[in-house]
Motif scaffolding. Structure first.
Motif, short mmCIF file in Angstrom:
data_model
loop_
_atom_site.label_atom_id
_atom_site.label_comp_id
_atom_site.label_asym_id
_atom_site.label_seq_id
_atom_site.Cartn_x
_atom_site.Cartn_y
_atom_site.Cartn_z
N GLY A 1 0.81 -1.22 0.00
CA GLY A 1 0.00 0.00 0.00
C GLY A 1 0.84 1.26 0.00
O GLY A 1 0.30 2.37 0.07
N HIS A 2 2.19 1.11 -0.05
CA HIS A 2 3.12 2.23 -0.11
C HIS A 2 2.97 3.15 1.11
O HIS A 2 2.98 4.38 1.00
N GLY A 3 2.80 2.48 2.25
CA GLY A 3 2.73 3.21 3.52
C GLY A 3 3.97 2.92 4.33
O GLY A 3 5.04 3.49 4.08
N GLU A 4 3.84 2.00 5.28
CA GLU A 4 4.98 1.66 6.13
C GLU A 4 5.44 0.23 5.91
O GLU A 4 6.17 -0.33 6.74
N GLU A 5 5.05 -0.40 4.81
CA GLU A 5 5.46 -1.77 4.55
C GLU A 5 6.97 -1.85 4.31
O GLU A 5 7.56 -0.95 3.68
N PRO A 6 7.61 -2.91 4.77
CA PRO A 6 9.04 -3.06 4.49
C PRO A 6 9.28 -3.38 3.02
O PRO A 6 8.45 -4.00 2.37
N GLY A 7 10.39 -2.90 2.52
CA GLY A 7 10.74 -3.17 1.14
C GLY A 7 9.89 -2.43 0.13
O GLY A 7 9.75 -2.87 -1.02
N CYS A 8 9.33 -1.27 0.51
CA CYS A 8 8.49 -0.49 -0.39
C CYS A 8 9.38 0.39 -1.27
O CYS A 8 10.01 1.33 -0.78
N ALA A 9 9.41 0.10 -2.55
CA ALA A 9 10.25 0.87 -3.48
C ALA A 9 9.73 2.30 -3.64
O ALA A 9 10.50 3.22 -3.91
N VAL A 10 8.42 2.50 -3.47
CA VAL A 10 7.84 3.83 -3.61
C VAL A 10 8.32 4.73 -2.47
O VAL A 10 8.73 5.87 -2.68
N GLN A 11 8.25 4.21 -1.23
CA GLN A 11 8.72 4.99 -0.09
C GLN A 11 10.22 5.25 -0.18
O GLN A 11 10.69 6.34 0.20
N GLU A 12 10.97 4.30 -0.70
CA GLU A 12 12.41 4.50 -0.88
C GLU A 12 12.66 5.63 -1.88
O GLU A 12 13.59 6.44 -1.70
N ALA A 13 11.83 5.72 -2.92
CA ALA A 13 11.98 6.79 -3.91
C ALA A 13 11.65 8.14 -3.29
O ALA A 13 12.28 9.16 -3.62
N VAL A 14 10.70 8.17 -2.36
CA VAL A 14 10.37 9.41 -1.67
C VAL A 14 11.55 9.84 -0.78
O VAL A 14 11.95 11.01 -0.76
N GLU A 15 12.10 8.89 -0.05
CA GLU A 15 13.21 9.20 0.86
C GLU A 15 14.45 9.66 0.11
O GLU A 15 15.20 10.52 0.60
N SER A 16 14.64 9.12 -1.09
CA SER A 16 15.83 9.52 -1.87
C SER A 16 15.61 10.84 -2.62
O SER A 16 16.56 11.39 -3.15
N GLY A 17 14.37 11.31 -2.66
CA GLY A 17 14.07 12.53 -3.40
C GLY A 17 13.69 12.30 -4.84
O GLY A 17 13.37 13.25 -5.57
N GLU A 18 13.70 11.04 -5.27
CA GLU A 18 13.33 10.72 -6.65
C GLU A 18 11.85 11.01 -6.90
O GLU A 18 11.46 11.46 -7.99
N LEU A 19 11.01 10.76 -5.89
CA LEU A 19 9.56 10.96 -6.00
C LEU A 19 9.12 12.00 -4.97
O LEU A 19 9.35 11.80 -3.77
N PRO A 20 8.50 13.10 -5.40
CA PRO A 20 8.04 14.11 -4.43
C PRO A 20 7.00 13.53 -3.49
O PRO A 20 6.10 12.80 -3.92
N VAL A 21 7.10 13.86 -2.21
CA VAL A 21 6.13 13.36 -1.24
C VAL A 21 4.73 13.86 -1.59
O VAL A 21 3.73 13.17 -1.35
N ARG A 22 4.63 15.07 -2.16
CA ARG A 22 3.32 15.59 -2.56
C ARG A 22 2.64 14.68 -3.55
O ARG A 22 1.42 14.46 -3.50
N ARG A 23 3.41 14.11 -4.46
CA ARG A 23 2.84 13.25 -5.49
C ARG A 23 2.31 11.94 -4.89
O ARG A 23 1.24 11.46 -5.27
N LEU A 24 3.04 11.37 -3.94
CA LEU A 24 2.56 10.15 -3.30
C LEU A 24 1.30 10.44 -2.49
O LEU A 24 0.35 9.64 -2.49
N GLN A 25 1.26 11.57 -1.81
CA GLN A 25 0.06 11.95 -1.07
C GLN A 25 -1.13 12.11 -2.01
O GLN A 25 -2.25 11.71 -1.68
N SER A 26 -0.92 12.70 -3.17
CA SER A 26 -1.97 12.87 -4.15
C SER A 26 -2.46 11.51 -4.66
O SER A 26 -3.67 11.30 -4.83
#
Length: 365
Positions: free
Chosen positions: A298-323
């Protein structure tokens, strides 16, 4: 002298869809219980016939809408009526969603067709809202609905003559928020970008322009029409908000070919029966999701989430994931509401059938 309906997008192979004794016409404007249509005989006024009224009573989506092709019948006394709405090739539908006082969602699960049989959906967003930049979340929402409609979305960043610095960065942010979608900078008053917009309307293609009040939609339509066909007003200086200049939807044939539908400003547009629209807007997140450890992540707090890793690295804006989370929740909510409404209608239908069977004495104990 007859008008050539092919200039409005009519195709002769659709004559088989017409009931006997009717002719094709395209809806240019709707009013309560009636419509202004363009037929081979010219522009006419027509009331809704009994078939149309019954269909609309069963499903509001069936109401005639600007852009619809309809079956037009001439009555003996000389009046005209709409005998039916022909099958739509595309339809931009918004859901009946509103915010409750507690911040939740409410609605009846029904939708409203804003435009029908459109080839292109222009999402107009002003480059500036008072002191704020373009609303990327609104762009994502409208582009998702545009994909779902069957039309091709095109984002227009308008009023760029008022944007002094950083336009390239803004356009890059918009492009990242709408992957695979053409994005054009437009200043209708200066004429910049208008030819790029017109190029999407080659031949007899139809477009609808959607966006908030003050986005310059009517000014753009006037520029495309090379005439003041729509009234325009200035944005209020006090709060930077636009006024509702256009109060109805209207189909406007353009010189040189193509048609455009101008619409009133949109404050909020709910999703409606989404299938792939959200996924197409967030194709970058969908691609990242394929790398997650769990297929149902669900791209929340699951382990091994590539989406959250992209947010943490700055590759994906947090605003976009929230949207993405927001639109996914709303789409799921609307689907549940629609299922509940359909179930209720099915139950009501069978209650009526059983009641009629009992009345006729055919019901078994």
């Amino acid at each position: 002298m007859l008008f050539d309906l092919s200039l409005l997008g009519w195709q002769d192979d659709r004559y088989s869809e017409l009931p006997a004794g009717t002719v094709p016409a395209r809806v240019a404007r709707v009013d309560r219980g009636a419509a202004e249509v363009i037929a081979a005989d010219g522009t006419l006024q027509a009331r809704y016939g009994s078939h149309v009224r019954r269909a609309a009573a069963a499903d509001p989506i069936a109401l005639p809408c600007v852009g619809d092709w309809v079956a037009l019948r001439r009555l003996p006394e000389g009046r005209y009526e709409l005998d039916g709405v022909l099958p739509r090739t595309s339809a931009f539908v918004r859901g009946g969603v509103s915010r409750t006082s507690r911040g939740g969602l409410s609605g009846d699960g029904q939708g409203q067709v804003l435009a029908a049989n459109v080839d292109v959906v222009f999402v107009a967003e002003p480059s500036m809202h008072s002191t704020d930049f373009a609303d990327l979340g609104r762009i994502e929402r409208l582009v998702a609905l545009a994909w779902e409609s069957g039309g091709t979305p095109v984002v227009l960043i308008t009023k760029t003559d008022l944007f002094e610095m950083g336009l390239d960065d803004l356009l890059a942010d918009v492009a990242a928020s709408a992957p695979g979608v053409d994005v054009h900078a437009v200043s209708s008053l200066a004429g910049d970008g208008v030819d790029l917009v017109r190029a999407h309307l080659a031949g007899s293609r139809t477009a609808v322009v959607l966006g908030p009040s003050g986005a310059g939609k009517s000014t753009l339509v006037n520029a495309l029409a090379q005439d003041a066909v729509m009234e325009t007003q200035q944005v209020r200086a006090a709060d930077g908000r636009g006024r509702h200049t256009t109060v109805h939807r209207e189909l406007i044939p353009l010189p040189g070919g193509g048609l455009i539908i101008d619409t009133p400003g949109i404050r909020r547009v709910g999703l409606y029966e989404m299938s792939d629209g959200v996924d197409l807007v967030f194709s970058d997140i969908e691609e990242l999701a394929g790398q997650c450890r769990f297929s149902d992540c669900g791209h929340g707090e699951e382990p091994g989430c590539a989406v959250q890793e992209a947010v943490e690295s700055g590759e994906l804006p947090v605003r976009r994931l929230q949207s993405w989370h927001k639109l996914q929740r709303e789409a799921a909510w609307m689907a549940r509401r629609a299922d509940a409404r359909l179930q209720s209608e099915e139950t009501r239908k069978w209650k009526i059938i059983h009641k009629e069977m009992r009345r006729s004495g055919r019901a078994r104990p």
